[in-house]
Design an enzyme around this catalytic site. Structure first.
Site, PDB file in Angstrom:
ATOM      1  N   SER A 222       0.836  -1.209   0.000  1.00 50.12           N
ATOM      2  CA  SER A 222       0.000   0.000   0.000  1.00 50.12           C
ATOM      3  C   SER A 222       0.869   1.256   0.000  1.00 50.12           C
ATOM      4  O   SER A 222       0.371   2.364   0.211  1.00 50.12           O
ATOM      5  CB  SER A 222      -0.918   0.001   1.229  1.00 50.12           C
TER       6      SER A 222
ATOM      7  N   ASN B 134      -1.401  -2.583  13.355  1.00 52.41           N
ATOM      8  CA  ASN B 134      -2.847  -2.300  13.366  1.00 52.41           C
ATOM      9  C   ASN B 134      -3.176  -1.040  14.164  1.00 52.41           C
ATOM     10  O   ASN B 134      -3.966  -0.206  13.721  1.00 52.41           O
ATOM     11  CB  ASN B 134      -3.620  -3.501  13.930  1.00 52.41           C
TER      12      ASN B 134
ATOM     13  N   THR C  17     -39.034  28.162  -7.953  1.00 49.38           N
ATOM     14  CA  THR C  17     -39.346  26.811  -7.483  1.00 49.38           C
ATOM     15  C   THR C  17     -39.701  26.057  -8.754  1.00 49.38           C
ATOM     16  O   THR C  17     -40.264  26.645  -9.690  1.00 49.38           O
ATOM     17  CB  THR C  17     -40.542  26.786  -6.504  1.00 49.38           C
ATOM     18  N   HIS C  18     -39.332  24.787  -8.819  1.00 50.05           N
ATOM     19  CA  HIS C  18     -39.525  23.971 -10.035  1.00 50.05           C
ATOM     20  C   HIS C  18     -38.826  24.604 -11.240  1.00 50.05           C
ATOM     21  O   HIS C  18     -39.241  24.401 -12.371  1.00 50.05           O
ATOM     22  CB  HIS C  18     -41.011  23.774 -10.356  1.00 50.05           C
TER      23      HIS C  18
ATOM     24  N   SER D  42     -13.918  26.600 -26.993  1.00 51.26           N
ATOM     25  CA  SER D  42     -14.217  25.391 -27.751  1.00 51.26           C
ATOM     26  C   SER D  42     -13.176  25.239 -28.850  1.00 51.26           C
ATOM     27  O   SER D  42     -12.633  26.224 -29.337  1.00 51.26           O
ATOM     28  CB  SER D  42     -15.612  25.519 -28.361  1.00 51.26           C
TER      29      SER D  42
ATOM     30  N   LYS E 172     -17.794  30.224 -28.338  1.00 55.15           N
ATOM     31  CA  LYS E 172     -18.068  29.582 -27.054  1.00 55.15           C
ATOM     32  C   LYS E 172     -17.180  30.073 -25.920  1.00 55.15           C
ATOM     33  O   LYS E 172     -16.002  30.334 -26.087  1.00 55.15           O
ATOM     34  CB  LYS E 172     -17.886  28.054 -27.180  1.00 55.15           C
TER      35      LYS E 172
ATOM     36  N   ASN F 231     -17.047  28.463 -22.109  1.00 55.38           N
ATOM     37  CA  ASN F 231     -17.684  27.377 -21.360  1.00 55.38           C
ATOM     38  C   ASN F 231     -17.321  27.398 -19.873  1.00 55.38           C
ATOM     39  O   ASN F 231     -16.182  27.699 -19.517  1.00 55.38           O
ATOM     40  CB  ASN F 231     -17.267  26.024 -21.945  1.00 55.38           C
TER      41      ASN F 231
ATOM     42  N   TYR G  99      -9.058  -6.225  13.099  1.00 56.82           N
ATOM     43  CA  TYR G  99      -8.470  -5.761  11.832  1.00 56.82           C
ATOM     44  C   TYR G  99      -8.612  -6.817  10.749  1.00 56.82           C
ATOM     45  O   TYR G  99      -8.444  -8.015  10.998  1.00 56.82           O
ATOM     46  CB  TYR G  99      -6.989  -5.418  12.023  1.00 56.82           C
TER      47      TYR G  99
ATOM     48  N   GLN H 150      -7.212  -1.870   4.483  1.00 55.40           N
ATOM     49  CA  GLN H 150      -6.161  -1.118   3.802  1.00 55.40           C
ATOM     50  C   GLN H 150      -6.768  -0.265   2.683  1.00 55.40           C
ATOM     51  O   GLN H 150      -6.191   0.749   2.282  1.00 55.40           O
ATOM     52  CB  GLN H 150      -5.116  -2.088   3.243  1.00 55.40           C
TER      53      GLN H 150
ATOM     54  N   LYS I 219      -7.787   3.928   2.883  1.00 48.44           N
ATOM     55  CA  LYS I 219      -7.016   5.144   2.625  1.00 48.44           C
ATOM     56  C   LYS I 219      -7.212   5.680   1.212  1.00 48.44           C
ATOM     57  O   LYS I 219      -7.369   6.889   1.016  1.00 48.44           O
ATOM     58  CB  LYS I 219      -5.529   4.883   2.915  1.00 48.44           C
TER      59      LYS I 219
HETATM   60  N1  ARG Z   1      -0.821  -1.301   5.262  1.00 44.43           N
HETATM   61  C1  ARG Z   1      -1.718  -1.774   6.266  1.00 44.43           C
HETATM   62  C2  ARG Z   1      -3.021  -0.983   6.220  1.00 44.43           C
HETATM   63  O1  ARG Z   1      -3.021   0.044   5.680  1.00 44.43           O
HETATM   64  C3  ARG Z   1      -1.111  -1.646   7.618  1.00 44.43           C
HETATM   65  C4  ARG Z   1      -1.652  -2.586   8.643  1.00 44.43           C
HETATM   66  C5  ARG Z   1      -1.224  -3.956   8.375  1.00 44.43           C
HETATM   67  N2  ARG Z   1      -1.581  -4.835   9.384  1.00 44.43           N
HETATM   68  C6  ARG Z   1      -1.573  -6.146   9.200  1.00 44.43           C
HETATM   69  N3  ARG Z   1      -1.922  -6.867  10.175  1.00 44.43           N
HETATM   70  N4  ARG Z   1      -1.248  -6.660   8.058  1.00 44.43           N
HETATM   71  O2  ARG Z   1      -4.044  -1.417   6.696  1.00 44.43           O
END
Ligand code: ARG
Length: 438
Positions: free
Chosen positions: A22, A109, A154-155, A276, A282, A284, A316, A321, A324
């Protein structure tokens, strides 16, 4: 070498590494990751869980990593699993043995749960400032055109005359509530999960209140399982951002309508419009259209987060993951949209004559005309019917209420007198109700 190399007889396949990693998404949290580790290491030192020498070595090492990453001397390894393992590996490379003690009494975690909260806390503050800037830009427009009268709809049918400034006030109010929602979510998020360990806490005599205080949290999670598995704050923030995007999208839609030839209520600045490739005439409103379009991305991020979370058993799971990418995209997208909306709005020119012209047609003063009869003693329902007949007559004769001869008024209702003309003038209609929101 992997963090978990001891248990495994084989290296992970490249597919596993690539799929599992990640780092491309979470490396942006390097400051927060280091900050969390600094607090954790300081706590381990204070509690005597690691030696003062190891603590100093770790803190020095982390400080060096932070400044090298900020200065660009240290780049994230794209093959690393995530930002947490990257920083830890780099620390151990720099300070040796002591670096291997940093992760005592901690899991990735609770580490990642801490990092995201810290990171999003900063993003909330930044976004708050941007929303405030948009509210200020709207305020400046209100002050620039205090008396501009436009049709209220309205509308999407002309309804009653309003001030342009009142129309903008509605958006200011929406944005103020958006700030409130963000603040609420940020407050609930500001609880430290650090010390939850993998899920069940830790046997080391850690001090959770200390790390929470160091990191600016208001407290720490009462449940360690909840600490590592809660992503409500991402859902709340994505929901708040989605609602904000609804507002930006509605505002954009109005700007798009208003700068069309059909309305011509505003003109966007050339610097914030596009042309355009084929039609030379135009101009825009691409920025407004993109804001309207990008609202879909943010709603999608909210859906992605809800769907990722809905079936997960405690605590967890790696599915998390995925949190994010979605929440970062939501913040990035909203931030970009606000950055575009603020100057687009600030430089926009209103065309009050056109607004007024539109407000002068369409029998926008018909409610006031009925109210006039109510003032002369008629029941509102009867007054409503009489004015309906007046409007029908005007439409047939291509007249408007402002110029219909008094004799014709009186044919429909003898209560009409000369003062009806001043009563139904646009200014009188607007002024009569100008207490709204002032
Ligand atoms: N890259 C992981 C995440 O964003 C970190 C946590 C990983 N924990 C694990 N037990 N594999 O969630």
């Amino acid at each position: 070498m992997k963090l978990w190399a001891g248990r495994f007889a084989k290296e992970a396949d490249k597919t596993t590494n690539d799929f599992n990693s990640s780092i491309a998404v979470d490396s942006r949290m390097f400051r927060e990751d280091i900050r969390g580790s600094v607090a954790h290491a300081a706590m381990l030192g204070r509690q005597g869980i690691i030696s003062p020498e190891d603590c100093t070595a770790i803190l020095d090492g982390l400080g060096g990593i932070l400044s090298d990453m900020e200065g660009g001397a240290l780049r994230v390894d794209p093959d690393a699993e995530d930002i947490h393992s990257f920083v830890e590996a780099e620390l151990t490379r720099r300070v040796g043995e002591a670096g291997k003690r940093l992760h005592t009494g901690r899991s990735r975690n609770d580490q990642v749960a801490t990092d995201i909260r810290l990171y999003l806390r900063g993003r909330c503050a930044g976004l708050r400032g941007q929303i405030e800037a948009l509210i200020t830009a709207l305020e400046a427009k209100r002050e620039e055109y205090p008396g501009a009268v436009m049709p209220g709809y309205t509308h999407l049918q002309r309804a009653q005359p309003i001030l342009f400034a009142e129309h903008l006030l509605a958006y200011q109010e929406m944005l103020r509530r958006d700030i409130g929602r963000l603040d609420d979510a940020a407050r609930r998020m500001n609880v430290s999960p650090l010390g939850s360990g993998a899920l069940a806490g830790t046997g080391y005599p850690i001090d959770r209140a200390f790390t929470a205080g160091e990191l600016g949290f208001d407290g720490y999670s009462a449940s360690t399982l909840d600490g590592v598995s809660d992503r409500d704050f991402c859902l709340e923030l994505a929901a708040a951002l989605s609602i904000l995007m609804v507002h930006l999208s509605r505002l954009s839609e109005e700007l798009i309508l208003w700068c069309s030839w059909e309305f011509r209520f505003i003109e966007l600045d050339d610097a914030f419009s596009t042309g355009s490739s084929i039609m030379p005439q135009k101009k825009n409103p691409d920025l407004a259209e993109l804001i309207r379009g990008k609202s879909g991305r943010v709603f999608g991020d909210l859906m992605a987060l809800l769907t990722v979370m809905k079936g997960l058993p405690l605590a967890y799971n790696k599915d998390m993951q995925e949190d994010k990418e979605a929440i970062f995209d939501a913040f990035d997208t909203v931030g970009m949209c606000l950055s575009a909306a603020i100057p687009m709005l600030s430089t926009m020119r209103a065309l009050p004559e056109n607004m007024r012209k539109a407000a002068a047609g369409g029998f926008i003063n018909a409610t006031d005309c009925a109210d006039y009869l109510v003032g002369k003693g008629l029941a509102f329902r009867d007054a409503y019917r009489a004015v309906g007949a007046l409007v029908a007559r005007c439409l047939k004769e291509e007249k408007i209420l402002e110029t219909l001869p008094l004799a014709e008024y009186r044919e429909i209702c003898p209560l009409f007198e000369e003062d009806v003309y001043s009563f139904v003038s646009l200014e009188a209609c607007v002024n009569r109700r100008s207490k709204r929101g002032e």
